[in-house]
Scaffold this motif. Sequence first.
Motif, short mmCIF file in Angstrom:
data_model
loop_
_atom_site.label_atom_id
_atom_site.label_comp_id
_atom_site.label_asym_id
_atom_site.label_seq_id
_atom_site.Cartn_x
_atom_site.Cartn_y
_atom_site.Cartn_z
N GLU A 124 -3.37 0.62 -3.67
CA GLU A 124 -2.44 -0.49 -3.44
C GLU A 124 -1.79 -0.96 -4.74
O GLU A 124 -0.70 -1.53 -4.71
N VAL A 126 -0.31 0.67 -6.87
CA VAL A 126 0.96 1.36 -7.08
C VAL A 126 2.10 0.55 -6.46
O VAL A 126 3.21 0.50 -7.00
N ARG A 127 1.82 -0.11 -5.33
CA ARG A 127 2.85 -0.89 -4.64
C ARG A 127 2.87 -2.36 -5.05
O ARG A 127 3.85 -3.06 -4.81
N HIS A 128 1.77 -2.82 -5.65
CA HIS A 128 1.67 -4.23 -6.01
C HIS A 128 1.30 -4.35 -7.50
O HIS A 128 0.12 -4.21 -7.85
#
Length: 208
Positions: A124, A126-128
């Motif tokens: 996660e 990577v996205r946050h």
Amino acid sequence: MTNSDAPAPAEPQRRAPAGAAVLRSDVTEAIRKAVFEELAAVGFARMSIEGIARRAGVGKTAVYRRWKSKLSLVLDLVSAFAAQGLPVPHTGSLYGDIRALLAVASLALRHPVASQVIPDLLVESVRHPEIADAIKKALLDGQKGVAAVVVREAVERGELSEGADPDRALDLIVGPLYWRLVVVRGDLPKGYLDDLATSAVAALKATG
């Protein structure tokens, strides 16, 4: 009786501001425990405030009073974990210090909840970016500080030469263990931590 002798009027009792809520610590801890369990069960993407509240045995309002979103909740938990830090070993030898660090790290990485939560949060992150920053502080910054102390004391004892790199020490100490327990998810053979500590000491002495 003069005015100066008259008893002073009683001060009105102060009330808590309207709408103010007293946050019970036991409820807060129940929610935090539920978050770890929910993360391990369904992962961050599928985790919901409703699921957390249901697992904690509270209403959604109790969660939202403390955290505005599941992201802020997870960031708070990761930051709290980082604040605890790793204990700095002072065994009197480089091998002893490394072996002690491996013992603590192996227990943490083999915990059934941590073994599910950490990989999921790494995905996660990577996205946050907020999660990436929190994980960096929790899993890297604190351990780098411990490694720096271990290396410095080893230099002072004459076990390592000046200029020994704490970052390389951390890679040699924790890297193989993390790979084995979190990525490969293999069991640790008998004597594995002893052998790993011996190998790490030999590598550090050969390089610095």
